[in-house]
Design an enzyme around this catalytic site. Structure first.
Site, PDB file in Angstrom:
ATOM      1  N   ASP A 149      26.626 -42.963  -1.017  1.00  0.00           N
ATOM      2  CA  ASP A 149      26.342 -43.038  -2.453  1.00  0.00           C
ATOM      3  C   ASP A 149      26.732 -41.756  -3.178  1.00  0.00           C
ATOM      4  O   ASP A 149      27.048 -40.746  -2.562  1.00  0.00           O
ATOM      5  CB  ASP A 149      24.856 -43.367  -2.686  1.00  0.00           C
ATOM      6  CG  ASP A 149      23.921 -42.519  -1.822  1.00  0.00           C
ATOM      7  OD1 ASP A 149      24.355 -41.482  -1.297  1.00  0.00           O
ATOM      8  OD2 ASP A 149      22.761 -42.911  -1.672  1.00  0.00           O
ATOM      9  N   ASN A 196      10.165 -44.633  -1.383  1.00  0.00           N
ATOM     10  CA  ASN A 196       9.921 -46.010  -1.825  1.00  0.00           C
ATOM     11  C   ASN A 196      10.626 -47.029  -0.913  1.00  0.00           C
ATOM     12  O   ASN A 196      10.700 -48.204  -1.235  1.00  0.00           O
ATOM     13  CB  ASN A 196      10.398 -46.201  -3.264  1.00  0.00           C
ATOM     14  CG  ASN A 196      11.880 -45.899  -3.440  1.00  0.00           C
ATOM     15  OD1 ASN A 196      12.582 -45.626  -2.465  1.00  0.00           O
ATOM     16  ND2 ASN A 196      12.363 -45.962  -4.667  1.00  0.00           N
ATOM     17  N   GLU A 199      17.476 -49.590  -4.097  1.00  0.00           N
ATOM     18  CA  GLU A 199      16.082 -49.424  -4.497  1.00  0.00           C
ATOM     19  C   GLU A 199      15.299 -50.710  -4.270  1.00  0.00           C
ATOM     20  O   GLU A 199      15.897 -51.777  -4.052  1.00  0.00           O
ATOM     21  CB  GLU A 199      16.048 -49.067  -5.990  1.00  0.00           C
ATOM     22  CG  GLU A 199      16.795 -47.795  -6.357  1.00  0.00           C
ATOM     23  CD  GLU A 199      16.014 -46.530  -6.033  1.00  0.00           C
ATOM     24  OE1 GLU A 199      15.244 -46.518  -5.036  1.00  0.00           O
ATOM     25  OE2 GLU A 199      16.176 -45.541  -6.762  1.00  0.00           O
TER      26      GLU A 199
END
Ligand code: GLP
Length: 253
Positions: A74, A145, A152
């Site tokens: 990324d 998370n 995500e």
């Protein structure tokens, strides 16, 4: 019940990193002896820094990485390569400047692509991975998370390289490095879950007590978009390399 996702607990992060470095060394040597390249998927963050130091040390001791092709997971959108927090800078500073990988073999998503060109750029990134023969070994970290790369919570499993919006936990985690949450880019280019699952082997590293809870959830939960690391349960050869702190919330036996 999830079945195939395994984990190994090492006494320290150094031990886990050394074990993965040895695995990469073996892969590089075997492929070199066959005159074939190795394709590595690489991650950023604090977690792989020790691995990258180990690889640099192996190179100093004589191991050539000339047959290695890399694809990073990324990059933040809107950052020039020269930005101190760009993943381009991070990867060169912590790894590529210390190895002999030919520059043309190094692929990191370009954070400066214009919006109208992003779709074709992402498709091109996927095509480059395919043309290289696919990823042999994907190195991953994990966000607090549960994100992998910048996939995500809410990410779907069939998505390949794409543009994503960063979640507030991710922005909060990055705020210190950027000198404040308001300076953290809100979007990134990331390999998708599909891209990661297509790798032949995946090793997710997680170290320290702050990762203990998300590691425990990822290993024990059903596959769910709420915790993207659980998609690794659907991979045939995925494993978590943990130190004792990151493994501290796993039940014994
Ligand atoms: C960023 C990266 C992830 C990485 C995560 C964890 O969000 N995009 O690939 O896994 O940070 O970072 P750290 O290893 O510093 O905890």
């Amino acid at each position: 019940m999830p079945a195939t996702l395994t984990h190994q607990v090492f006494p320290t992060a150094e031990d886990a990193s050394a074990a993965l470095a040895t695995e990469i060394e073996t892969l590089v040597r075997v492929r070199a002896s066959e005159n074939r390249p190795v394709v590595l998927g690489l991650a950023t963050g604090s977690t792989p820094i020790r691995l990258y130091s180990e690889l640099a040390q192996l190179h100093r001791m004589g191991l050539s990485f000339a047959n290695v092709i890399t694809f990073n997971l990324d990059e933040y959108l809107g950052l020039e390569r020269s930005h101190a927090e760009s993943y381009w800078q991070f990867m060169h500073f912590s790894l590529f400047d210390h190895l002999d990988i030919p520059p043309e073999n190094i692929h990191i998503p370009d954070g400066t692509i214009a919006d109208e060109d992003l779709a074709s750029y992402c498709a091109g990134y996927e095509a480059a991975i395919r043309e290289a023969g696919g990823i042999d070994l994907q190195v991953l970290g994990i966000g607090h998370n549960g994100h992998i790369g910048f996939n995500e919570p809410g990410s779907l499993p069939e998505v390949a390289t794409h543009v994503t919006s960063l979640n507030e936990i991710t922005i909060r985690d990055a705020a210190r490095a950027f000198g404040g949450a308001e300076f953290v880019p809100t979007r990134a280019i990331t390999m998708g879950v599909r891209t990661i699952l297509d790798a032949r082997r995946v090793v997710l590293m997680a170290f320290g007590t702050s990762k203990a809870q998300v590691v425990s959830e990822a290993l024990t939960s059903e596959v769910t978009a709420d915790l993207p690391a659980t998609y690794l349960h659907n991979h045939q050869d995925a494993t978590f390399y943990l130190d004792e702190e990151a493994a501290s919330m796993l039940s014994q036996g």
